[in-house]
Motif scaffolding. Structure first.
Motif, mmCIF file in Angstrom:
data_model
loop_
_atom_site.group_PDB
_atom_site.id
_atom_site.type_symbol
_atom_site.label_atom_id
_atom_site.label_comp_id
_atom_site.label_asym_id
_atom_site.label_seq_id
_atom_site.Cartn_x
_atom_site.Cartn_y
_atom_site.Cartn_z
ATOM 1 N N ASP A 4 0.828 -1.210 0.000
ATOM 2 C CA ASP A 4 0.000 0.000 0.000
ATOM 3 C C ASP A 4 0.860 1.255 0.000
ATOM 4 O O ASP A 4 0.552 2.233 -0.681
ATOM 5 C CB ASP A 4 -0.913 0.001 1.231
ATOM 6 N N LEU A 5 1.936 1.240 0.793
ATOM 7 C CA LEU A 5 2.836 2.385 0.822
ATOM 8 C C LEU A 5 3.622 2.498 -0.482
ATOM 9 O O LEU A 5 3.876 3.603 -0.981
ATOM 10 C CB LEU A 5 3.797 2.254 2.007
ATOM 11 N N LYS A 6 3.976 1.361 -1.057
ATOM 12 C CA LYS A 6 4.757 1.359 -2.295
ATOM 13 C C LYS A 6 3.993 2.021 -3.436
ATOM 14 O O LYS A 6 4.589 2.667 -4.303
ATOM 15 C CB LYS A 6 5.107 -0.087 -2.661
ATOM 16 N N ARG A 7 2.690 1.917 -3.435
ATOM 17 C CA ARG A 7 1.888 2.488 -4.512
ATOM 18 C C ARG A 7 1.964 4.014 -4.533
ATOM 19 O O ARG A 7 1.723 4.637 -5.564
ATOM 20 C CB ARG A 7 0.429 2.057 -4.363
ATOM 21 N N LEU A 8 2.318 4.620 -3.393
ATOM 22 C CA LEU A 8 2.465 6.071 -3.361
ATOM 23 C C LEU A 8 3.703 6.547 -4.110
ATOM 24 O O LEU A 8 3.855 7.743 -4.383
ATOM 25 C CB LEU A 8 2.532 6.553 -1.907
ATOM 26 N N PHE A 9 4.601 5.616 -4.414
ATOM 27 C CA PHE A 9 5.830 5.978 -5.120
ATOM 28 C C PHE A 9 5.832 5.437 -6.556
ATOM 29 O O PHE A 9 6.868 5.358 -7.194
ATOM 30 C CB PHE A 9 7.050 5.450 -4.355
ATOM 31 N N GLU A 10 4.659 5.045 -7.046
ATOM 32 C CA GLU A 10 4.508 4.583 -8.418
ATOM 33 C C GLU A 10 3.835 5.680 -9.241
ATOM 34 O O GLU A 10 3.253 6.616 -8.686
ATOM 35 C CB GLU A 10 3.676 3.289 -8.459
ATOM 36 N N PRO A 11 3.931 5.608 -10.577
ATOM 37 C CA PRO A 11 3.254 6.608 -11.412
ATOM 38 C C PRO A 11 1.762 6.646 -11.109
ATOM 39 O O PRO A 11 1.168 5.595 -10.849
ATOM 40 C CB PRO A 11 3.514 6.114 -12.841
ATOM 41 N N PRO A 12 1.119 7.825 -11.059
ATOM 42 C CA PRO A 12 1.706 9.137 -11.375
ATOM 43 C C PRO A 12 2.319 9.851 -10.166
ATOM 44 O O PRO A 12 2.796 10.965 -10.288
ATOM 45 C CB PRO A 12 0.497 9.916 -11.904
ATOM 46 N N PHE A 13 2.253 9.215 -8.957
ATOM 47 C CA PHE A 13 2.737 9.911 -7.758
ATOM 48 C C PHE A 13 4.242 10.165 -7.808
ATOM 49 O O PHE A 13 4.733 11.112 -7.190
ATOM 50 C CB PHE A 13 2.387 9.089 -6.514
ATOM 51 N N VAL A 14 4.984 9.304 -8.515
ATOM 52 C CA VAL A 14 6.433 9.469 -8.552
ATOM 53 C C VAL A 14 6.823 10.807 -9.177
ATOM 54 O O VAL A 14 7.846 11.410 -8.827
ATOM 55 C CB VAL A 14 7.076 8.291 -9.320
ATOM 56 N N VAL A 15 5.986 11.322 -10.071
ATOM 57 C CA VAL A 15 6.265 12.622 -10.675
ATOM 58 C C VAL A 15 6.179 13.724 -9.618
ATOM 59 O O VAL A 15 6.992 14.646 -9.586
ATOM 60 C CB VAL A 15 5.274 12.903 -11.825
ATOM 61 N N LEU A 16 5.178 13.624 -8.734
ATOM 62 C CA LEU A 16 5.037 14.618 -7.677
ATOM 63 C C LEU A 16 6.224 14.574 -6.728
ATOM 64 O O LEU A 16 6.746 15.616 -6.312
ATOM 65 C CB LEU A 16 3.731 14.369 -6.905
ATOM 66 N N TRP A 17 6.668 13.361 -6.378
ATOM 67 C CA TRP A 17 7.825 13.235 -5.485
ATOM 68 C C TRP A 17 9.074 13.818 -6.140
ATOM 69 O O TRP A 17 9.875 14.507 -5.482
ATOM 70 C CB TRP A 17 8.061 11.761 -5.137
ATOM 71 N N PHE A 18 9.254 13.550 -7.424
ATOM 72 C CA PHE A 18 10.438 14.055 -8.121
ATOM 73 C C PHE A 18 10.411 15.579 -8.191
ATOM 74 O O PHE A 18 11.423 16.245 -7.963
ATOM 75 C CB PHE A 18 10.511 13.460 -9.529
ATOM 76 N N GLY A 19 9.238 16.138 -8.484
ATOM 77 C CA GLY A 19 9.119 17.593 -8.526
ATOM 78 C C GLY A 19 9.380 18.231 -7.172
ATOM 79 O O GLY A 19 10.049 19.261 -7.078
ATOM 80 N N ALA A 20 8.858 17.593 -6.093
ATOM 81 C CA ALA A 20 9.115 18.114 -4.748
ATOM 82 C C ALA A 20 10.597 18.061 -4.418
ATOM 83 O O ALA A 20 11.149 18.980 -3.793
ATOM 84 C CB ALA A 20 8.308 17.317 -3.727
ATOM 85 N N GLY A 21 11.276 16.985 -4.826
ATOM 86 C CA GLY A 21 12.713 16.876 -4.582
ATOM 87 C C GLY A 21 13.506 17.973 -5.280
ATOM 88 O O GLY A 21 14.433 18.551 -4.712
ATOM 89 N N LEU A 22 13.107 18.279 -6.531
ATOM 90 C CA LEU A 22 13.789 19.347 -7.263
ATOM 91 C C LEU A 22 13.582 20.704 -6.596
ATOM 92 O O LEU A 22 14.507 21.519 -6.499
ATOM 93 C CB LEU A 22 13.279 19.396 -8.702
ATOM 94 N N LEU A 23 12.359 20.955 -6.105
ATOM 95 C CA LEU A 23 12.091 22.223 -5.443
ATOM 96 C C LEU A 23 12.891 22.355 -4.155
ATOM 97 O O LEU A 23 13.421 23.421 -3.838
ATOM 98 C CB LEU A 23 10.593 22.350 -5.152
ATOM 99 N N VAL A 24 12.995 21.248 -3.389
ATOM 100 C CA VAL A 24 13.786 21.273 -2.161
ATOM 101 C C VAL A 24 15.254 21.533 -2.476
ATOM 102 O O VAL A 24 15.927 22.332 -1.809
ATOM 103 C CB VAL A 24 13.615 19.953 -1.386
ATOM 104 N N ALA A 25 15.771 20.856 -3.527
ATOM 105 C CA ALA A 25 17.168 21.059 -3.904
ATOM 106 C C ALA A 25 17.418 22.503 -4.331
ATOM 107 O O ALA A 25 18.440 23.106 -3.974
ATOM 108 C CB ALA A 25 17.541 20.097 -5.036
ATOM 109 N N LEU A 26 16.467 23.077 -5.086
ATOM 110 C CA LEU A 26 16.611 24.463 -5.516
ATOM 111 C C LEU A 26 16.575 25.421 -4.332
ATOM 112 O O LEU A 26 17.352 26.376 -4.258
ATOM 113 C CB LEU A 26 15.499 24.820 -6.518
#
Length: 434
Positions: free
Chosen positions: A286-308
């Protein structure tokens, strides 16, 4: 007002905006990449069935694609279309290692015979046998070389409805035609047709011995299931041939009895009774599904914003340093500071008086030289020089200077610019005569 303030445009490129643009472009590219995942690409490809869904909806029939993820009330399903994309059900698909292996792969994703049969027992179903390898989806070319081995497809057929239906066979002509049993005027046209003998099945398209679509008994049960041996009758590739689209629009709603038609791409049974309550323990899946498409795009975008944010907060502290701030003589620096303070306190009127004095001194230095001794101030000497050369312009200049000196300290920037433009225009005219 450059000479008065000492501030000049640097012409530097804002690197932070370039970085933000690159980050946005990367996010868009990654989003498109993940949203075009294997199953989505399959449904949209020549071997998918998204075209069937759109066609049925266009003909005012209830149709829907389903990829799993939530329960389906079995009482609301009139017909469950089950495309089989696995020529080796119950066997784990091996990942292709080369381009040739990928093109010749006969399994798009893993499916199980028990799940297919379980769904067919729950609701009226149409099982579509596999025909094309992955190369057909990837290249868009329907070549006989890309057809799945008949022995594998026949094994799938026998696993679902039993070996009593007879063997699978292929037509010897490039295109074959099959009449609809209930309406002989509608003729299906199939490329490299894949048929089965159909013993014990009720023919719907074709005949016993060369059946394309039939209602066959589900082995070991008293139920029947519709079996389509060639997916090109209904998929995106074949729907445009012959009367295939008209047959689909007439036949499928009849089988579904005008209820909802579901095109089921899922590999699990999500059919439930209306009163059935699904109770299960939470798992790591159930937790793994939060890191599958399309949610993985949101996580990646959040990571980029944090890095910036970390980059901007860690490298920069305060405004960008002006490389020209430490240059110039003490007098120029004092003038620059004075002008800056006037601008911050909105004293544009007072700033204009200082501006014209600075500009007149600059013009005097250009006309007389920096070492020339003049009577009185350089500004007065320059005005006297102008009166001797161009009396009419000198008169306009005197009037403008008096008007500027009479301005209140607080005026709008728009009004101040108007006076500056007039003053600079007169100086340009005098410079042309010099």
């Amino acid at each position: 007002m450059t000479e008065a303030t000492g501030f000049e445009p640097t012409g530097r490129v804002r690197m932070d905006w370039i970085i933000v643009g690159v980050v946005v472009a990367l996010c868009v590219g990654i989003f498109l990449y993940f949203t075009a995942g294997r199953q989505y690409a399959l449904r949209d490809s020549a071997s998918g069935f998204d075209g069937l869904e759109y066609w049925l909806k266009d003909q005012n029939h209830a149709a829907q694609s389903f990829a799993g993820g939530w329960p389906l009330n079995r009482n609301t399903v009139g017909l469950l279309i089950q495309p089989v994309y696995d020529a080796h059900p119950d066997t784990e698909r091996s990942a292709a290692k080369t381009k040739d292996e990928l093109l010749l792969q006969s399994d798009e994703f893993d499916q199980q015979v028990d799940v297919i049969r379980e769904k067919a027992l729950s609701v009226p179903s149409l099982v579509i046998l596999p025909k094309w390898r992955s190369g057909m989806r990837l290249t868009g070319l329907a070549h006989p070389f890309l057809v799945v081995r008949g022995a594998n497809t026949q094994e799938v057929l026998h696993q679902i409805v039993g070996s009593e239906v007879g063997p699978l066979s292929f037509a010897r002509t490039p295109f074959s035609e099959f009449s609809l049993a209930s309406d002989r005027s509608l003729v299906a046209r199939i490329y490299a047709a894949q048929t089965f003998e159909g013993r014990g099945c009720e023919p719907v398209l074709g005949r016993e011995g060369a059946m394309l679509l039939g209602a066959c008994p589900l082995s070991g049960t008293g139920e029947k299931v519709h079996v389509l041996s060639d997916p090109d009758l209904l998929n995106n590739h074949g729907l445009v041939l012959g009367d295939n689209a008209r047959i689909a629009a007439q036949l499928l709603p009849e089988i579904a009895r005008e209820h909802r038609i579901i095109i089921d791409y899922s590999d699990k049974n999500w059919l439930t009774e209306p009163e059935q309550v699904i109770e299960r323990e939470r798992t790591w899946e159930d937790l793994k599904r939060l890191f599958e498409p399309p949610f993985v795009v949101l996580w990646f975008g959040a990571g980029l914003l944090v890095a910036l944010a970390i980059w901007r907060g860690g490298i920069r502290s305060g405004p960008i340093a002006d490389p020209q701030s430490g240059l110039g003589t003490g007098k120029r620096t004092a003038n620059r500071v004075r002008a800056r303070l006037m601008r911050l306190t909105d004293q544009d009127g007072a700033l204009l008086s200082d501006f014209i004095d600075t500009r007149l001194r600059a013009r005097a230095a250009k006309v007389f030289g920096t070492t020339h001794n003049t009577r009185g101030s350089p500004e007065q000497a320059y005005l006297k020089f102008v009166h001797a050369r161009r009396p009419e312009l000198a008169s306009r200049l005197d009037d403008l200077i008096q008007a500027i000196r009479a301005l209140p300290p607080h005026i709008s920037a728009y009004d101040a610019i108007e006076y500056v433009d007039q003053f600079e225009l007169i100086l340009e005219q005098l410079a042309d005569d010099a």
